[in-house]
Enzyme design. Structure first.
Site, mmCIF file in Angstrom:
data_model
loop_
_atom_site.group_PDB
_atom_site.id
_atom_site.type_symbol
_atom_site.label_atom_id
_atom_site.label_comp_id
_atom_site.label_asym_id
_atom_site.label_seq_id
_atom_site.Cartn_x
_atom_site.Cartn_y
_atom_site.Cartn_z
ATOM 1 N N SER A 103 31.878 34.527 39.007
ATOM 2 C CA SER A 103 31.158 35.701 39.501
ATOM 3 C C SER A 103 30.931 35.643 41.012
ATOM 4 C CB SER A 103 29.837 35.835 38.733
ATOM 5 O OG SER A 103 29.203 37.044 38.988
ATOM 6 N N ASP A 240 31.117 41.953 43.443
ATOM 7 C CA ASP A 240 31.102 40.498 43.516
ATOM 8 C C ASP A 240 32.470 39.979 43.079
ATOM 9 O OD1 ASP A 240 30.762 41.308 40.904
ATOM 10 O OD2 ASP A 240 29.485 39.633 40.340
ATOM 11 N N ASP A 242 33.902 38.837 40.417
ATOM 12 C CA ASP A 242 34.580 39.299 39.202
ATOM 13 C C ASP A 242 34.333 40.769 38.929
ATOM 14 O OD1 ASP A 242 31.908 39.062 38.417
ATOM 15 O OD2 ASP A 242 32.407 38.377 36.399
#
Length: 446
Positions: A103, A240, A242
């Site tokens: 992430s 972000d 992902d």
């Protein structure tokens, strides 16, 4: 022994905490647990995606080996956002999906997220089953039972088409900067916005495996703010690594956070008759200003603990259609099974286009109350809920703040500390109350 799965899968420094051996073991155990009950003669299938971190290459190989060795056919999706993997898990009818990403964390970290059938996050109990299965001896598949591996060349196209079609309108006339965080959105976010009709300036869209989230994306909004001003854009969107988050910047440079995005979308959906049960699901960290604004609009607010998995659980249990977090995890359950940054950005711009108003004006749907957060380290967080001294201090602070403020004392779920959050009508007042309570936490729990 600590639980392997955290609040969002298994995460750690790739090659040290998250090794190829561990990834293979998790994948093989997940295959055994998640394919129980598969009809005889039916081959289970899993989809696997990743963000562009360099470590994703060897971890993908390990996960694919673990799955195929357990008799699961594997469809490699390549570099795609987490919500794209969730969508394609459901859309392809796969038994489960695996995403490799950490992430918003820096490049050395990585993680394994698993989606069950239909693209839904796994309950804690199922994750515990997978962890238990890792300790069991189990013979691998052999001969014709070994899983086969193929690459899906059309995964990105199917996902882009899905998010653009969900909008149901055009974004012609809008100039937008999108910061892809040098992550999984780099190939799909600019294309989706362009297909919807927007003029797009893409930044943070040249991933090299090591620069993900580095000075860009939703954790470094100054980069996006500068680009919005430089290009005279109507808005900026930041994802972000992902791309399951979306934060925004208005033309005047002001930040539009997840609470404001939720407020805008809630009112749009309410007016269109698409806000199920006229309810919005948020976490306890959402700003009081959002809750007050929703109350005034006649929208019920349901609160959950921090974490998008808890938001999702509440949404499914109550059959609600909109929920999310201040961090920009926004769940539009009519179109996605998890937080989806691209979907969120498109629908936010859709509101701008429909209303004919600047994003900064739309964000005034709520007045964000000053919020002060102090992390108190080196205390016994387990006693936070049982200290009479702390309970009395919190009660006094709440009486002092009245309806124009609130207090939240929350033990960290991952670190040895207690978080003290205070909201008030004035920032100086919030700061003073927060510091006072932090002192009580130190004395009562130290």
């Amino acid at each position: 022994m600590a639980r392997l799965f955290g609040t969002d899968g298994v995460r750690g420094v790739a090659g040290r905490d998250l090794t190829a051996t561990l990834a293979l073991g998790i994948a093989a155990a997940a295959a055994r647990v998640l394919t129980r009950g598969t009809a005889p003669g039916t081959r289970p299938t899993a989809v696997v995606g990743r963000d562009p971190r360099a470590s994703g290459e060897f971890l993908e190989a390990a996960v694919v080996a673990g799955l195929a060795g357990a008799g699961v056919d594997v469809v490699r999706l390549g570099v795609l956002p987490t919500p794209a993997v969730a969508y394609l898990t459901a859309e392809t009818g796969a038994d489960f999906g695996v995403m490799l990403s950490a992430s918003h964390n820096p490049a050395p970290d990585n993680g394994i997220k698993i989606f069950g059938r239909g693209g839904r996050k796994l309950p804690d109990a199922v994750e515990d089953e997978i962890e238990a299965a890792m300790a069991e001896d189990h013979a691998g598949a052999t001969g014709a039972d070994v899983g086969r591996v193929v690459d899906a060349g059309d995964g990105a196209e199917r996902y882009i088409r899905h998010v653009v079609d969900s909008l149901g309108q055009r974004l012609d006339g809008l100039r937008v900067v999108v910061d892809c965080a040098n992550g999984a959105a780099s190939g799909v976010a600019p294309e989706a916005l362009r297909r919807a009709g927007a003029e797009v300036i893409a930044i943070g869209d040249t991933p090299d495996g090591l620069n993900i989230n580095e000075g860009c994306g939703s954790t470094h909004l100054d980069t996006l703010r500068d680009a919005v001003r430089e290009h005279g854009a109507d808005a900026g969107l930041a994802h972000d690594g992902d791309a399951d988050r979306c934060l925004a910047v208005a033309a005047d440079g002001s930040v539009v956070d997840g609470d404001q995005i939720l407020g805008i979308l809630a009112l749009e959906m309410l007016e269109a008759g698409r806000l199920a049960k006229e309810t919005l699901v948020v976490t306890v960290m959402s700003n009081l200003g959002l809750k007050l604004a929703m109350r005034e609009a006649g929208i019920t607010v349901v609160e959950t603990p921090v974490g998008d998995r808890y938001v999702l659980e509440a949404m499914h249990e109550g059959a609600f259609s909109l929920g999310g977090e201040q961090s920009g995890h926004v769940v539009l359950l009519d179109h996605a099974t998890t937080g989806d940054g691209l979907l969120t950005g498109l629908h936010l711009l859709g509101a701008v286009s429909r209303r004919g108003l600047a994003l900064g004006e739309l964000a005034k749907v709520m007045t964000r109350l000053p919020q002060v957060l102090i992390n108190v380290r080196g205390v016994d967080k387990a006693r936070a809920g049982s200290s009479p001294e702390l309970t009395a201090a919190v009660g006094a602070a709440e009486a002092e703040l009245g309806e124009s403020g609130r207090v939240l004392i929350r033990p960290s779920g991952t670190e040895p500390m207690v978080r003290v959050m205070v909201e008030a009508a004035a920032e100086a007042h919030a700061q003073e109350v927060a510091e006072r309570l932090a002192g009580v936490v130190r004395s009562a729990l130290g």
